[in-house]
Every structure is written in C-alpha cells, then in structure tokens.
Design an enzyme around this catalytic site. Structure first.
Site, PDB file in Angstrom:
ATOM      1  N   GLU A  42       0.835  -1.195   0.000  1.00  0.00           N
ATOM      2  CA  GLU A  42       0.000   0.000   0.000  1.00  0.00           C
ATOM      3  C   GLU A  42       0.877   1.255   0.000  1.00  0.00           C
ATOM      4  O   GLU A  42       1.882   1.329   0.715  1.00  0.00           O
ATOM      5  CB  GLU A  42      -0.894  -0.017   1.245  1.00  0.00           C
ATOM      6  CG  GLU A  42      -1.776   1.194   1.409  1.00  0.00           C
ATOM      7  CD  GLU A  42      -2.615   1.139   2.683  1.00  0.00           C
ATOM      8  OE1 GLU A  42      -3.532   1.969   2.828  1.00  0.00           O
ATOM      9  OE2 GLU A  42      -2.351   0.264   3.541  1.00  0.00           O
ATOM     10  N   LYS A 115      -9.253   2.768  -2.190  1.00  0.00           N
ATOM     11  CA  LYS A 115      -9.527   2.200  -0.873  1.00  0.00           C
ATOM     12  C   LYS A 115     -10.857   2.727  -0.348  1.00  0.00           C
ATOM     13  O   LYS A 115     -11.112   3.936  -0.328  1.00  0.00           O
ATOM     14  CB  LYS A 115      -8.385   2.574   0.084  1.00  0.00           C
ATOM     15  CG  LYS A 115      -8.426   1.897   1.437  1.00  0.00           C
ATOM     16  CD  LYS A 115      -7.174   2.249   2.233  1.00  0.00           C
ATOM     17  CE  LYS A 115      -7.088   1.539   3.566  1.00  0.00           C
ATOM     18  NZ  LYS A 115      -5.851   1.879   4.290  1.00  0.00           N
ATOM     19  N   TYR A 121      -8.510   5.616  13.534  1.00  0.00           N
ATOM     20  CA  TYR A 121      -8.341   5.239  14.932  1.00  0.00           C
ATOM     21  C   TYR A 121      -6.872   4.972  15.212  1.00  0.00           C
ATOM     22  O   TYR A 121      -6.066   4.801  14.298  1.00  0.00           O
ATOM     23  CB  TYR A 121      -9.173   3.989  15.260  1.00  0.00           C
ATOM     24  CG  TYR A 121      -8.854   2.802  14.377  1.00  0.00           C
ATOM     25  CD1 TYR A 121      -7.798   1.943  14.664  1.00  0.00           C
ATOM     26  CD2 TYR A 121      -9.603   2.539  13.231  1.00  0.00           C
ATOM     27  CE1 TYR A 121      -7.488   0.872  13.843  1.00  0.00           C
ATOM     28  CE2 TYR A 121      -9.307   1.475  12.411  1.00  0.00           C
ATOM     29  CZ  TYR A 121      -8.256   0.633  12.716  1.00  0.00           C
ATOM     30  OH  TYR A 121      -7.936  -0.416  11.893  1.00  0.00           O
ATOM     31  N   CYS A 152      -5.599  -3.020   2.312  1.00  0.00           N
ATOM     32  CA  CYS A 152      -5.447  -3.070   3.769  1.00  0.00           C
ATOM     33  C   CYS A 152      -6.772  -3.086   4.525  1.00  0.00           C
ATOM     34  O   CYS A 152      -7.420  -4.114   4.636  1.00  0.00           O
ATOM     35  CB  CYS A 152      -4.540  -1.933   4.231  1.00  0.00           C
ATOM     36  SG  CYS A 152      -3.704  -2.283   5.820  1.00  0.00           S
ATOM     37  N   GLY A 303      23.129   8.457  27.783  1.00  0.00           N
ATOM     38  CA  GLY A 303      23.596   8.703  29.143  1.00  0.00           C
ATOM     39  C   GLY A 303      23.502   7.422  29.949  1.00  0.00           C
ATOM     40  O   GLY A 303      22.427   6.842  30.089  1.00  0.00           O
ATOM     41  N   GLY A 307      21.858   2.225  35.669  1.00  0.00           N
ATOM     42  CA  GLY A 307      20.550   1.621  35.882  1.00  0.00           C
ATOM     43  C   GLY A 307      20.129   0.748  34.716  1.00  0.00           C
ATOM     44  O   GLY A 307      20.767   0.717  33.656  1.00  0.00           O
ATOM     45  N   ASP A 309      17.438   0.881  32.665  1.00  0.00           N
ATOM     46  CA  ASP A 309      16.876   1.476  31.449  1.00  0.00           C
ATOM     47  C   ASP A 309      17.970   1.885  30.467  1.00  0.00           C
ATOM     48  O   ASP A 309      17.910   1.575  29.274  1.00  0.00           O
ATOM     49  CB  ASP A 309      16.009   2.687  31.798  1.00  0.00           C
ATOM     50  CG  ASP A 309      14.794   2.308  32.621  1.00  0.00           C
ATOM     51  OD1 ASP A 309      14.249   1.213  32.391  1.00  0.00           O
ATOM     52  OD2 ASP A 309      14.382   3.101  33.483  1.00  0.00           O
ATOM     53  N   SER A 310      18.979   2.589  30.971  1.00  0.00           N
ATOM     54  CA  SER A 310      20.067   2.999  30.072  1.00  0.00           C
ATOM     55  C   SER A 310      20.884   1.790  29.627  1.00  0.00           C
ATOM     56  O   SER A 310      21.380   1.754  28.497  1.00  0.00           O
ATOM     57  CB  SER A 310      20.966   4.039  30.756  1.00  0.00           C
ATOM     58  OG  SER A 310      21.539   3.541  31.942  1.00  0.00           O
TER      59      SER A 310
END
Length: 566
Positions: A42, A115, A121, A152, A303, A307, A309-310
């Site tokens: 598409e 289409k 949404y 689609c 950075g 921890g 997440d990094s």
C-alpha cells in the site's frame, strides 16, 4: 496457472525516486522469475504514511513524476502486470485524493481501485487526506485467472463491526479466482496472529484464496514487520515471507492453490509467532536502524546511569548499529553511588563500547550558588533533583551537537505514564527505544538479551539492584511509586484497556479486582490515574518512541492537556 511475485519492500516516506528504483529492481526480478504479476505494498510509491506531505503541491508533483517513471519502466517489461499503491487525484466534492491501487501494464493504467475503508483510529488518520472509494469490486483477468483487489483496511471488516460496508462481500459476488490485498500494516505484539485469523476466516467464509503483501521497515515511531502471506480457504496460511526483512518472492497459483515458483509444495507455516521478548528485540532494532538511517545518523549517544533502562537502551543500540557507533557517557553527581559508576564501566566493557566520564557535581553546585544569589532562596528538594537531570540532558545534547550523534532517551512506559521523568532532562533525545515497554518488561528483555548471548551483556548487578534515579540521598523509585509489578498491571488497564491481548487483559483485570477490594488499593488506583492525567504535558513534549504494543504514547493516544481527567 499464474506466476506472481510479492515485493515486500522497505520504502522511505517521501523518497519517490528511491522508491521507484526499488520497485523497478523488484519488477526486473519478477520478470527473471517468469512472473506475470508483481505486487507492491500500500502506498508503495510514497511510503506509508506521508501525512501532510499530501497537502504539498510540490510533493504531489513528485508523486506524478514517480508514477510516470513506473509507467515508463513497465513499457520495458511489457508482459508484466504491476500492482502499485499510490495517492491519485480525484474530481468532485470531498478530499482531493484517493488512496489507490493501480495496475500497470505496458505503460498503461489498466485498473484503478480506490480504498473504501479509511481508518481514523489509533495511529491512523487517512480520512484527513483521502476520500473513500466507491463501494464496488474490481477484478482483472490475467491469463486464465481472475484477480480481485483490496487495500489493507478493506479486508479487516469482514465481521461488519466497524463499517457499514464490507468490500469482501462485493468481491465474493464478483467471484475472482484470487484476491490480492496490498497493505501497510504496522507491527505490534500479536498483530501477525491477528492478521492470520482475520484473513484466514474471510478466506474460508468466502472461498477466496488471498495474497497479502505488506510493507516492511521503521517509519518514525511505527515499525512494519512485513510477514506477507498467502492463505487458502481450507488450508489456512500456506506461505509467509520473511519478518523484519525485505523479501521479493515468486509463487505459483494454480487451481486455487499456492506453490513455490517451481511448483513444489510450500513449507509449513508455524501458527506461533516470535516469543514476546524476541519480538520486542527485533522490532526495536529495525526501528532504530531505519530511524537513524533515514534521519542521517550513523552513531548514537546514551547517558549511562548504571541503571537498567540505560543499560538496555545501550545493549539494543549495539545490536542495531554495532559497538563502534555507540557512545555512553556517565555523569555522576554527589548522590551517585560508586556501584552505579562501576556498573556502567562493566556494562560498556561487556558491550565493547566507549564510556566517557563527565562529572556534574561542580555544575550542580554552581547552579545552586547562583540560584540562591539571584532569588534569595536555597535550591533544594524537587528543583535540585530535577536540576541534576537537566544538566545531564544538556551535557548529552552538547555532545550530540558537537559530534553528530543521535541522542537516545531511556524512559520506559511505566515512568512516562506517571511522569516519573524530568522534562528537558532525561526526556531529552531524538528517539526512545524502550518507551513502549513497561518496567517489568524492561527487566524481562534485559534477561532475554543475556540468555540469547549466553553471557552477561547487561550485568546481573544492574538487573538485580533496586531501581533509583539517584537524585537524592538513598533515593529509590518505590519512594515515589508503587512497586513496578503492581504499577504495571494498573497501567495496562488504564492505558491500553481492551487493546491488550486477551490473556493480558484477563490477568490485569483479575489483579485490579483484587487490588480494589481494599480501601488502600482503591486509593492507589486513583493516585495512579491522577498521575497519568496530570503528566500529559510531559508526554506531548517527549521524543518519539518505538511502538511495540497495541497502544503506545504518541500519535496513537490523543489526550487533552488542560482537562479534568478524573
């Protein structure tokens, strides 16, 4: 018998010339394979989704030039039918464009289909730019095969729940031998299985074999996984293209059945998709690779706090771009533990990346002195904590500006949901890799990377330590937030609700029922909902995040800022 080639391509939004080049190369391969038909996704000419570029006259002029170039190329491959997705002009009231499927043959447009169902949404807003096509089926005879066409969303309403029109019914009445559906279906956990279920059911209901051709690649926060497939009414899904990779494959279609190009039986397609954590890994890696490449970055900077997440962000960046293209910076303050600095060093050694040191204690002290001098009040409490995060964000942006690295932000979905982040501090960056992962999923994906590698990429010391922002003495996340296993179950229902997978929704609902059976539990849920609502302004200003779940922050969730949320 019909030989057809599906061209699952990684096109770039707006790169008309580059996309045309890719499409011509795929068409040439189709001819070499003896195909009569080549099928592109598409809006393959423009990439999905061009957004308000569709309102730019110069962009539309380039689209017309690109379509003319494809028509010219089709003159050189006279025996091949090309199924192309493109925006096309229309007359009459309403929007000025159709989201169209064009079939080219020997330089001519021999079929045009618009289409009909335009999604508005979640992350979709096609009605903003396109007018729906007429409620009619389009079928083209190619050799001895009648081929019908869908785009689609046209194929997603066979249960009749979302739109009054069901294009599948028109196709059934037109009785083609084969349905070709061109798609730009973004990927999230469980989406592959959902496609198979919906199109498999439609194939059985209408006795129509279907070829489903999907886009591949990362486009801003969205990632398209490809995974194009072929489905037969009785057998179900009988072919699947590669996932998270370009794929140009030729199939044979004869007597209602698909086979390999040489006529051999196709290998079995497993109904099981990737395990959740492996899906997250592959989706994020492709998303970063394409985002960096398309925005002109080769290298990234993160950075490194010591921890989780990094650490996970750095590990994923290395897998996507290679260790030579990833830089970490540790920026300890007087509240940073020696263990966190040491953990950053061990992590970077494990990943083979450079770790640079930029202490910020003197900068923080200087800001505090000047603040008190200027405003006759000491800098303390939350303002002092946030100052540290903002100084770190400034240092990282200085590095990005000076050396040309893309700064990756490291926030996860749990913290972003409740605003446990500092605006213009740790929210600085050009892209967030883990912003659609709840904190419990961050831990799980970190363990998965280690298991997959067969060694500690992310030190167990990082995975096992209690999460902390380290912006105050002895600070831990649980000082401000409920434990993450509790918080995440609450957030899943509040943020995603019925868009959760059935099992996940049932689990979160059962947890919530147990939690709200007590006064303390009800108070906790109310507090979390309040935090979600009052931190919308932070999310609005945060960088884009890579979407891996059914509902992510960003274009898929549109909430007001100045509103009463409870």
């Amino acid at each position: 018998m019909l030989k057809l080639t599906l061209a699952q391509l990684n096109v770039t939004v707006g790169d008309i010339e580059g996309n045309v080049t890719k499409m011509i190369a795929a068409a040439q391969k189709a001819r070499e394979d003896g195909s009569q038909l080549v099928v592109f996704p598409e809006l393959s000419l423009t990439g999905y989704y061009p957004g308000d570029l569709l309102e730019d006259p110069s962009f539309l002029a380039r689209v017309d030039e690109g379509l003319a170039a494809l028509q010219q190329a089709s003159r050189q491959l006279r025996d091949l039918f090309w199924v192309v997705g493109a925006p096309v002009h229309r007359d009459g009231p309403g929007k000025r464009l159709h989201n169209a499927l064009l079939v080219l043959k020997a330089g001519e447009v021999v079929l045009r289909y618009a289409k009909q169902l335009l999604p508005t949404y979640n992350i979709f807003d096609e009605r903003r730019h396109f007018e729906p096509g007429p409620d009619q089926a389009r079928v083209l005879r190619i050799g001895d095969c009648g081929v019908g066409f869908l785009i689609c969303e046209d194929g997603w309403n066979d249960e009749g729940l979302d739109y009054a029109i069901n294009p599948f019914e028109r196709l059934r009445d037109a009785a083609p031998d084969l349905v070709v559906s061109i798609n730009a279906s973004p990927s999230n956990i469980g989406k592959r299985e959902q496609r198979h279920q919906i199109f498999g059911a439609a194939s059985r209901r209408h006795s129509l074999p279907i070829l489903y051709v999907n886009q591949i690649g990362g486009h801003d926060q969205l990632v398209y996984d490809g995974a194009s497939f072929a489905v037969q009414p009785e057998a179900g899904v009988v072919f699947e293209a590669q996932r998270f990779s370009e794929d140009v494959t030729t199939l044979r279609f004869e007597d209602g059945r698909f086979a390999s190009a040489g006529g051999d039986e196709l290998p079995k397609v497993s109904p099981a998709g990737l395990p959740t954590m492996e899906f997250y890994r592959q989706q994020i890696i492709l998303g970063l690779q394409d985002y960096a490449r398309r925005c002109g970055f080769r290298r990234v900077v993160v950075g490194s706090s010591g921890g989780i997440d990094s650490a996970l962000t750095l590990a994923l960046a290395v897998q996507a771009l290679g260790s030579d293209n990833v830089t970490a910076i540790t920026m300890p303050s007087k509240f940073s533990s020696a263990g966190s600095v040491d953990d950053s060093a061990t992590l970077c050694d494990n990943l083979g990346i450079e770790l640079l040191h930029h202490p910020i204690a003197d900068l923080v002290a200087g800001y505090a002195r000047q603040f008190e001098s200027s405003f006759a009040s000491p800098l303390q409490g939350l303002a002092l904590e946030n100052l540290q995060a903002r100084i770190r964000g400034t240092v990282l942006m200085e590095y990005s500006n000076s050396f040309g690295h893309l700064l990756l932000t490291t926030g996860n979905k749990s913290e972003i949901s409740v605003g446990y982040c500092t605006l213009y501090g740790d929210t600085n960056g050009g892209l967030g890799l883990i912003g659609d992962l709840y904190k419990t999923e961050v831990f799980a994906l970190s363990r998965h990377l280690n298991e997959q590698a067969g060694r500690e990429l992310i030190p167990v010391a990082i995975i096992d330590k209690p999460p902390s922002a380290e912006l105050a003495p002895g600070q831990q996340d649980t000082d401000s937030l409920p434990p993450y296993p509790v918080l995440d179950e609450v957030l899943k229902l509040q943020i995603e609700g019925t868009r959760l997978a059935r099992w996940e929704h049932e689990q979160a609902s059962a947890f919530m029922a147990s939690l709200t059976a007590t006064d303390d539990g009800r108070a906790l849920v109310t507090r979390v909902r309040q935090m979600i609502g009052r931190n919308e302004y932070k999310r609005r200003q945060a960088p884009p995040i890579l979407r891996v779940r059914a509902l992510a922050f960003g274009t898929g969730r549109q909430m007001p800022i100045a509103a009463k949320h409870l």
